[in-house]
Write a protein that holds these residues in place. Structure first.
Motif, PDB file in Angstrom:
ATOM      1  N   GLU A 142       0.837  -1.212   0.000  1.00  0.00           N
ATOM      2  CA  GLU A 142       0.000   0.000   0.000  1.00  0.00           C
ATOM      3  C   GLU A 142       0.868   1.257   0.000  1.00  0.00           C
ATOM      4  OE1 GLU A 142      -2.738   0.126   3.273  1.00  0.00           O
ATOM      5  OE2 GLU A 142      -3.753  -1.705   2.655  1.00  0.00           O
ATOM      6  N   LEU A 143       1.927   1.240   0.792  1.00  0.00           N
ATOM      7  CA  LEU A 143       2.828   2.390   0.856  1.00  0.00           C
ATOM      8  C   LEU A 143       3.481   2.627  -0.503  1.00  0.00           C
ATOM      9  CD1 LEU A 143       4.427   4.590   2.369  1.00  0.00           C
ATOM     10  CD2 LEU A 143       6.058   2.800   3.037  1.00  0.00           C
ATOM     11  N   ARG A 144       3.981   1.574  -1.111  1.00  0.00           N
ATOM     12  CA  ARG A 144       4.664   1.701  -2.412  1.00  0.00           C
ATOM     13  C   ARG A 144       3.697   2.197  -3.491  1.00  0.00           C
ATOM     14  NH1 ARG A 144       7.470  -3.034  -5.898  1.00  0.00           N
ATOM     15  NH2 ARG A 144       8.573  -1.656  -7.292  1.00  0.00           N
ATOM     16  N   ARG A 145       2.489   1.650  -3.508  1.00  0.00           N
ATOM     17  CA  ARG A 145       1.488   2.034  -4.511  1.00  0.00           C
ATOM     18  C   ARG A 145       1.068   3.494  -4.323  1.00  0.00           C
ATOM     19  NH1 ARG A 145      -0.352   0.215  -9.418  1.00  0.00           N
ATOM     20  NH2 ARG A 145      -2.291   1.295  -9.785  1.00  0.00           N
ATOM     21  N   GLN A 146       0.788   3.888  -3.084  1.00  0.00           N
ATOM     22  CA  GLN A 146       0.379   5.263  -2.832  1.00  0.00           C
ATOM     23  C   GLN A 146       1.514   6.237  -3.164  1.00  0.00           C
ATOM     24  OE1 GLN A 146      -2.460   7.037   0.147  1.00  0.00           O
ATOM     25  NE2 GLN A 146      -0.568   7.046   1.343  1.00  0.00           N
ATOM     26  N   ALA A 147       2.745   5.864  -2.844  1.00  0.00           N
ATOM     27  CA  ALA A 147       3.886   6.722  -3.160  1.00  0.00           C
ATOM     28  C   ALA A 147       4.017   6.915  -4.668  1.00  0.00           C
ATOM     29  CB  ALA A 147       5.165   6.129  -2.583  1.00  0.00           C
ATOM     30  N   ALA A 148       3.870   5.848  -5.438  1.00  0.00           N
ATOM     31  CA  ALA A 148       3.966   5.952  -6.896  1.00  0.00           C
ATOM     32  C   ALA A 148       2.864   6.853  -7.462  1.00  0.00           C
ATOM     33  CB  ALA A 148       3.892   4.562  -7.522  1.00  0.00           C
ATOM     34  N   GLU A 149       1.652   6.694  -6.947  1.00  0.00           N
ATOM     35  CA  GLU A 149       0.544   7.536  -7.414  1.00  0.00           C
ATOM     36  C   GLU A 149       0.804   9.007  -7.070  1.00  0.00           C
ATOM     37  OE1 GLU A 149      -2.754   5.686  -5.434  1.00  0.00           O
ATOM     38  OE2 GLU A 149      -2.863   4.048  -6.898  1.00  0.00           O
ATOM     39  N   ARG A 150       1.317   9.263  -5.871  1.00  0.00           N
ATOM     40  CA  ARG A 150       1.611  10.642  -5.465  1.00  0.00           C
ATOM     41  C   ARG A 150       2.771  11.220  -6.274  1.00  0.00           C
ATOM     42  NH1 ARG A 150      -1.024  12.675  -1.319  1.00  0.00           N
ATOM     43  NH2 ARG A 150       0.632  14.122  -0.718  1.00  0.00           N
ATOM     44  N   LEU A 151       3.736  10.380  -6.661  1.00  0.00           N
ATOM     45  CA  LEU A 151       4.836  10.862  -7.509  1.00  0.00           C
ATOM     46  C   LEU A 151       4.295  11.402  -8.834  1.00  0.00           C
ATOM     47  CD1 LEU A 151       7.543   8.123  -6.944  1.00  0.00           C
ATOM     48  CD2 LEU A 151       7.863  10.579  -6.632  1.00  0.00           C
ATOM     49  N   VAL A 152       3.352  10.689  -9.408  1.00  0.00           N
ATOM     50  CA  VAL A 152       2.768  11.129 -10.684  1.00  0.00           C
ATOM     51  C   VAL A 152       1.929  12.387 -10.479  1.00  0.00           C
ATOM     52  CG1 VAL A 152       1.169  10.475 -12.520  1.00  0.00           C
ATOM     53  CG2 VAL A 152       2.855   8.833 -11.698  1.00  0.00           C
ATOM     54  N   MET A 153       1.124  12.437  -9.410  1.00  0.00           N
ATOM     55  CA  MET A 153       0.283  13.613  -9.150  1.00  0.00           C
ATOM     56  C   MET A 153       1.121  14.852  -8.865  1.00  0.00           C
ATOM     57  SD  MET A 153      -3.020  12.430  -6.910  1.00  0.00           S
ATOM     58  CE  MET A 153      -2.201  11.393  -5.729  1.00  0.00           C
ATOM     59  N   ALA A 154       2.205  14.702  -8.119  1.00  0.00           N
ATOM     60  CA  ALA A 154       3.023  15.851  -7.724  1.00  0.00           C
ATOM     61  C   ALA A 154       3.957  16.324  -8.830  1.00  0.00           C
ATOM     62  CB  ALA A 154       3.849  15.502  -6.489  1.00  0.00           C
ATOM     63  N   ASN A 155       4.167  15.515  -9.854  1.00  0.00           N
ATOM     64  CA  ASN A 155       5.091  15.851 -10.936  1.00  0.00           C
ATOM     65  C   ASN A 155       4.420  15.651 -12.293  1.00  0.00           C
ATOM     66  OD1 ASN A 155       7.745  16.103  -9.299  1.00  0.00           O
ATOM     67  ND2 ASN A 155       6.857  14.170  -8.604  1.00  0.00           N
ATOM     68  N   PRO A 156       3.317  16.362 -12.555  1.00  0.00           N
ATOM     69  CA  PRO A 156       2.569  16.090 -13.795  1.00  0.00           C
ATOM     70  C   PRO A 156       3.364  16.372 -15.067  1.00  0.00           C
ATOM     71  CG  PRO A 156       1.755  18.078 -12.735  1.00  0.00           C
ATOM     72  CD  PRO A 156       2.724  17.443 -11.787  1.00  0.00           C
ATOM     73  N   ASP A 157       4.234  17.371 -15.054  1.00  0.00           N
ATOM     74  CA  ASP A 157       5.008  17.683 -16.258  1.00  0.00           C
ATOM     75  C   ASP A 157       6.267  16.835 -16.381  1.00  0.00           C
ATOM     76  OD1 ASP A 157       3.145  19.637 -16.886  1.00  0.00           O
ATOM     77  OD2 ASP A 157       4.270  21.217 -15.843  1.00  0.00           O
ATOM     78  N   GLY A 158       6.650  16.144 -15.331  1.00  0.00           N
ATOM     79  CA  GLY A 158       7.870  15.355 -15.351  1.00  0.00           C
ATOM     80  C   GLY A 158       7.636  13.867 -15.462  1.00  0.00           C
ATOM     81  N   THR A 159       6.368  13.447 -15.674  1.00  0.00           N
ATOM     82  CA  THR A 159       6.062  12.019 -15.737  1.00  0.00           C
ATOM     83  C   THR A 159       5.351  11.674 -17.040  1.00  0.00           C
ATOM     84  OG1 THR A 159       3.964  12.361 -14.592  1.00  0.00           O
ATOM     85  CG2 THR A 159       5.857  11.780 -13.232  1.00  0.00           C
ATOM     86  N   PHE A 160       5.331  10.388 -17.344  1.00  0.00           N
ATOM     87  CA  PHE A 160       4.544   9.888 -18.468  1.00  0.00           C
ATOM     88  C   PHE A 160       3.811   8.643 -17.999  1.00  0.00           C
ATOM     89  CE2 PHE A 160       8.517   7.550 -18.803  1.00  0.00           C
ATOM     90  CZ  PHE A 160       8.143   6.286 -19.219  1.00  0.00           C
ATOM     91  N   MET A 161       2.637   8.393 -18.540  1.00  0.00           N
ATOM     92  CA  MET A 161       1.859   7.230 -18.130  1.00  0.00           C
ATOM     93  C   MET A 161       1.582   6.266 -19.286  1.00  0.00           C
ATOM     94  SD  MET A 161       1.730   7.373 -14.981  1.00  0.00           S
ATOM     95  CE  MET A 161       0.740   5.917 -14.769  1.00  0.00           C
ATOM     96  N   THR A 162       2.150   6.538 -20.442  1.00  0.00           N
ATOM     97  CA  THR A 162       2.026   5.611 -21.553  1.00  0.00           C
ATOM     98  C   THR A 162       2.907   4.395 -21.276  1.00  0.00           C
ATOM     99  OG1 THR A 162       3.831   6.740 -22.704  1.00  0.00           O
ATOM    100  CG2 THR A 162       1.577   7.476 -23.199  1.00  0.00           C
ATOM    101  N   PRO A 163       2.731   3.311 -22.029  1.00  0.00           N
ATOM    102  CA  PRO A 163       3.621   2.163 -21.805  1.00  0.00           C
ATOM    103  C   PRO A 163       5.083   2.585 -21.968  1.00  0.00           C
ATOM    104  CG  PRO A 163       1.788   1.532 -23.209  1.00  0.00           C
ATOM    105  CD  PRO A 163       1.696   3.019 -23.025  1.00  0.00           C
ATOM    106  N   ALA A 164       5.945   2.006 -21.161  1.00  0.00           N
ATOM    107  CA  ALA A 164       7.368   2.355 -21.208  1.00  0.00           C
ATOM    108  C   ALA A 164       7.944   1.983 -22.566  1.00  0.00           C
ATOM    109  CB  ALA A 164       8.121   1.636 -20.105  1.00  0.00           C
ATOM    110  N   PRO A 165       8.755   2.872 -23.141  1.00  0.00           N
ATOM    111  CA  PRO A 165       9.357   2.561 -24.443  1.00  0.00           C
ATOM    112  C   PRO A 165      10.357   1.417 -24.301  1.00  0.00           C
ATOM    113  CG  PRO A 165      10.286   4.582 -23.548  1.00  0.00           C
ATOM    114  CD  PRO A 165       9.169   4.174 -22.642  1.00  0.00           C
ATOM    115  N   THR A 166      10.659   0.775 -25.428  1.00  0.00           N
ATOM    116  CA  THR A 166      11.613  -0.335 -25.389  1.00  0.00           C
ATOM    117  C   THR A 166      13.022   0.161 -25.092  1.00  0.00           C
ATOM    118  OG1 THR A 166      11.879  -0.174 -27.777  1.00  0.00           O
ATOM    119  CG2 THR A 166      10.280  -1.780 -26.953  1.00  0.00           C
ATOM    120  N   HIS A 167      13.307   1.399 -25.442  1.00  0.00           N
ATOM    121  CA  HIS A 167      14.623   1.965 -25.166  1.00  0.00           C
ATOM    122  C   HIS A 167      14.471   3.122 -24.185  1.00  0.00           C
ATOM    123  CE1 HIS A 167      18.725   3.208 -25.683  1.00  0.00           C
ATOM    124  NE2 HIS A 167      18.337   4.423 -25.977  1.00  0.00           N
ATOM    125  N   LEU A 168      14.962   2.927 -22.977  1.00  0.00           N
ATOM    126  CA  LEU A 168      14.898   3.966 -21.953  1.00  0.00           C
ATOM    127  C   LEU A 168      16.223   4.719 -21.908  1.00  0.00           C
ATOM    128  CD1 LEU A 168      13.268   1.860 -19.125  1.00  0.00           C
ATOM    129  CD2 LEU A 168      12.198   3.764 -20.316  1.00  0.00           C
TER     130      LEU A 168
END
Length: 170
Positions: free
Chosen positions: A69-95
């Protein structure tokens, strides 16, 4: 001198230097024992993080009872707190790179310490981007009902444009 003694003598004379040469050959160094994760104290948030307010729609964190629960909530908050610095599409094959952080939290869910488990090989500036994102997303919820240790690990998948996706949400 019997034939067998001559044979033994000749064998020692021929094989002796060969065996002595093998013993004197340099040996490869023993492999180093696996190193433990290096505990790096979390740097103070950069001025941009301190000055950057949390997005207005960010709800207060829920209390958590398990590591998942802690890990999941932290990940969700990371995306909410950093909307311009995150992406939610499938991860590309080359990171671009990966950053792995272990975040230790206090009882109220605020950040106590950030340990770097994997530094980025390429684009080293992404390490500070990930640490800043952690501080921006905190607190992560009341953890007093959860067994200790109060920490979680998150892997940041960085794209070429230096936006990240928490692996937990992949």
């Amino acid at each position: 001198m019997p034939v067998i003694d001559r044979f033994k003598r000749a064998a020692r004379w021929l094989i002796g230097p060969v065996l002595a040469g093998c013993a004197a050959a340099p040996r490869a160094p023993a492999p180093a024992p696996p190193s433990a994760p290096v505990a790096v104290p979390a740097p103070l948030p950069s001025p941009a993080v301190v000055a950057a307010p949390k997005p207005p729609g960010m709800p207060p964190p829920r209390a958590v009872r398990t590591q998942e629960e802690l890990r999941r909530q932290a990940a969700e908050r990371l995306v909410m707190a950093n909307p311009d610095g995150t992406f939610m599409t499938p991860a590309p094959t080359h990171l671009l790179t990966l950053v792995v952080l272990e975040v230790e939290v206090k009882a109220d869910g605020s950040v106590r310490r950030v340990n770097v488990l994997r530094k980025p090989r390429f684009a080293p500036e992404t390490l500070q981007l990930a640490i800043d994102a952690i501080h921006r997303a905190a607190p992560f919820g009341d953890v007093r009902r959860m067994p200790e240790p109060w920490k979680f690990t998150e892997t940041f998948l960085f794209e070429e444009d230096r936006r990240f996706k928490p692996l937990t949400l992949n």
